[in-house]
Design an enzyme around this catalytic site. Structure first.
Site, PDB file in Angstrom:
ATOM      1  N   TYR A 293      -5.289  -6.866  24.415  1.00 29.98           N
ATOM      2  CA  TYR A 293      -5.149  -7.986  24.598  1.00 29.98           C
ATOM      3  C   TYR A 293      -4.849  -8.248  26.460  1.00 29.98           C
ATOM      4  CZ  TYR A 293      -7.725 -12.306  22.436  1.00 29.98           C
ATOM      5  OH  TYR A 293      -8.807 -12.976  22.522  1.00 29.98           O
ATOM      6  N   TYR A 343     -15.108 -12.192  28.141  1.00 28.84           N
ATOM      7  CA  TYR A 343     -14.123 -12.472  27.040  1.00 28.84           C
ATOM      8  C   TYR A 343     -14.631 -12.976  25.250  1.00 28.84           C
ATOM      9  CZ  TYR A 343     -10.374 -15.777  25.384  1.00 28.84           C
ATOM     10  OH  TYR A 343      -9.252 -16.481  24.738  1.00 28.84           O
TER      11      TYR A 343
END
Lengths: 389, 320
Positions: A293, A343
């Protein structure tokens, strides 16, 4: 043998385009991605009987369900802590499938976080007297009020502990943008950056430059989870959920775990990594690629350490040696990550993890039998090991 | 694909160029129009309409109210809107991209002299600035600033004006602007949420005391405040007053985004108190360039608004 390991599989992935202005509703994006994922799986929408997403998504399960023509919804869960939960819906779906609660579960994320609101903007909540809002009172009155700022405080301490520099963060961004540059679905397709550009980009919150920060994106991703047994009969190569875990620990706070003994660690990711390896019976040497991430580049480093790809404090060396870049020992974020692709709060990373195991990534590094996927860092988090099956 | 930033880029190519055609007033400065403008605006100063009153103030005759500067050159009123040749091309770009909303946000005028009867005003208009995309209460949009230079019939300058409009995309689902609590102050300094569990902490700060929560049973210190002891599960607690001595554990410097009431670049500190707990606060007399992890600090309090105190830290006095 763990009761969950190997029981369920991801059998379909779908997404919309990733943009800065989708021009349509978040709900429509969710519907489009879901239908695309089901088509990829070769499963009729009428068969969906479970849905799972995570907080900060604005699309009600039942609205999505009626708009895909669902019949009987038997399982729905929504997991807290935003991007930290990115892998958790897969875990919940796998649990539902493994226990027979549901047979086909769609996990989804759909947002207009750029065109409809500014997800990464400063945050000054109403002073509502709840524990969740009271938390912000220890930061926002002092101007520490954006996700970048909360991460930057931990990043500075990590730099201090291990002699890491902004250039070490920059190498991560450069590597992910290199992958994005050859991914036609990435927002930053054909737009690689250099370390010099990273260093010259403006400060957002020192020690974070602009190019350490992910984008705000409009778009949606959905993945379809069903039993491993059924997945083996469907049109796509089965991607087995070998391990799935959530984690929060060590005086966990929402983005501001500044009170634990060692702020340079992501203790919750240590917890997730340990569970994943134990559940799958695997170790770092068994992993061929990873999706880590990357809302902000600095937190990639302690994740590398949490999974034992490098010893504590030495992840920057691991990156400097080229291990996570194209052609490296452990290619990371081959889709370009959230710095480069989009994102979508980690669910686009899950989809890329699936493509890697299938051998379908646009930047496929070779055969990837086992892939680690992680969720948001600095918050209660989650992770997966996806395995060819 | 990247149409938003393309729009921004295209709009910014207009900066420094003429926003529209140079325009001359259709009428010379005259008292009848001044009178009607004053009536409409509730302006009662006699020097604008009465020759004797104006002469008593040293003017040759009635003068135009300075705020009428732009009025003389305004385009004619047309029900249904301006003609294409009266438009401002840079604004049309935004209309075409769906930013159909428009609102004038501010006007700044400067005056070189009073206009008198018989003056004929002209202007040239230059695009001064196009902002990045902003989220506003009305919708997502861009601020466009146009600079007008006003001259008289001899070409002499009489004034100038900055005219700023927001071209926005009306949006049904706007996030609310940061909420405010204290009425009458448009941008109050952000407030903490007070709960049963943390009221003592903020009440202490209001009295210039930094109170650390202490378990009454096992003595464990904890921050941020909470109802239960993580060491022994006791719900009984008391507080100890922090000595105010601490060291810098970590720090950041905020640049973007920027909230009202803060000065940027804004250092924010994570301070380890000598009692062992850490807290976030701002520095006092402590620029970012002076920050070094481990440096000794001491507590003080800052009144960010009348009656609203926050803890802050300044460099420890040597020998202290």
């Amino acid at each position: 043998m763990n009761a969950l390991s190997g029981k369920a599989a991801i059998t379909g992935i779908g997404a919309t385009e990733f943009s800065k202005n989708s021009g349509r509703s978040e709900l429509r994006l969710a519907v489009e991605a879901t239908l695309a994922a089901l088509a990829d799986a070769g499963i009729d929408p009428e068969e969906v009987d479970g849905l799972s997403t995570y907080t900060m998504d604005n699309n009600p399960e039942i609205e999505l369900f009626r708009n895909i023509g669902g019949r009987d919804l038997k399982f729905f869960s929504r997991i807290h802590y935003g991007g930290g939960a990115a892998c958790a819906p897969i875990m919940h779906a796998a649990m539902a499938v493994a226990t027979g609660v549901a047979e086909v579960v769609v996990c989804y994320r759909a947002m207009n976080e750029r065109s409809q609101y500014r997800f990464g903007a400063g945050f000054a909540p109403d002073a509502t007297p709840t524990a969740e809002i009271a938390h912000y009172g220890y930061y926002v009155p002092f101007g520490l009020m954006s996700p970048a700022s909360w991460v930057a405080m931990s990043a500075r301490r990590y730099m201090h502990e291990y002699g890491v520099t902004s250039e070490d963060f920059g190498r991560i961004a450069v590597g992910f943008r290199d992958f994005a540059a050859t991914n036609p679905n990435a927002w930053f397709y054909q737009q690689p950056i250099t370390l010099e550009q990273h260093q010259a980009s403006r400060w957002i919150v020192e020690p974070l430059h602009l190019l350490d920060c992910c984008q705000e994106s409009d778009g949606a991703v959905a993945v379809v989870v069903t039993s491993a047994e059924r997945a083996r009969k469907l049109r796509q190569p089965p991607v087995i959920i070998n391990a799935a875990a959530q984690g929060a620990c060590d005086d966990q706070q929402m983005m501001t775990s500044y009170y634990r003994p060692d702020v340079a660690r992501l203790s919750e990711m240590d917890l997730v990594a340990n569970q994943l390896y134990a559940m799958a019976g695997l170790g770092p040497d068994d992993i061929q690629a990873a999706i880590l991430y990357d809302h902000f580049s600095p937190f990639v480093l302690p994740q590398i350490e949490a999974f034992g790809f490098a010893p504590q404090g030495q992840a920057a060396d691991f990156v400097r040696e080229g291990n996570i870049a194209r052609g490296g020992r452990l290619p990371v974020n081959t889709n370009g990550g959230q710095l480069g692709e989009a994102y979508i709060h980690g669910l686009n990373g899950v989809a890329e993890g699936v493509r890697l195991v299938r051998g379908q990534s646009v930047n496929q590094p070779g055969d990837c039998r086992n892939v680690v996927v992680t969720a948001g860092t600095g918050v209660p988090t989650s992770g997966l090991i996806l395995t060819a099956g | 694909m990247n149409d938003v930033s393309d729009l921004y880029t295209r709009a910014r190519t207009w900066i420094g160029k003429e926003a529209g055609k140079p325009t001359m007033a259709r009428d010379v400065v005259n008292v009848p129009m001044i009178r009607r403008w004053c009536e409409a605006m509730g302006e009662e100063n006699p020097i604008y309409v009465d020759a004797e009153a104006a002469q008593a103030e040293g003017f040759p005759g009635p003068v135009s109210p300075p705020a009428m500067l732009e009025v003389w050159t305004m385009a004619r009123y047309r029900p249904g809107g301006r003609l294409p040749e009266e438009g401002i091309p840079v604004l049309n770009l935004f209309d075409e991209a769906g930013y159909t909303g428009v609102v004038a946000t501010n006007i700044e005028q400067e005056y070189d002299r009073y206009l008198v009867e018989g003056d004929r005003v002209s202007y040239t208009a230059i695009v001064d600035d196009v902002s990045e995309e902003k989220r506003t209460g009305l919708g997502i949009g861009h601020f466009i600033t146009i600079r007008y230079e006003f001259t008289d019939q001899n070409g002499g300058p009489v004034g100038r004006m900055l005219f700023r409009v927001l071209k926005f995309k009306p949006n049904l689902a706007q996030a609310k602007a940061p909420a405010t609590e204290s009425a009458g102050n448009e941008f109050p300094h952000p407030r903490p949420a007070i709960t049963h569990d943390n009221a003592h902490y903020w009440e202490g700060i209001a009295k210039r005391e930094l109170l650390i929560q202490k378990c009454s049973d096992c003595g464990h210190l904890r921050h941020p405040p909470g109802p239960g002891c993580p060491q022994c599960q006791s719900l009984e607690w008391e507080t100890v007053k922090a000595s105010g001595k601490g060291t810098l554990y970590s720090h950041v410097t905020m640049h973007h985004p920027r909230l009202p009431t803060f000065d940027y670049p804004l250092p924010v500190l994570l301070v380890e108190l000598e009692e062992g707990v850490r807290i976030v606060a701002n520095g006092i007399d402590l620029p970012a360039s002076d920050l070094t992890i481990g440096m000794p600090l001491e507590l003080d309090f800052v009144e960010v608004e009348p009656g609203y105190l926050l803890p802050g830290f300044r460099p420890a006095r040597t020998g202290g």
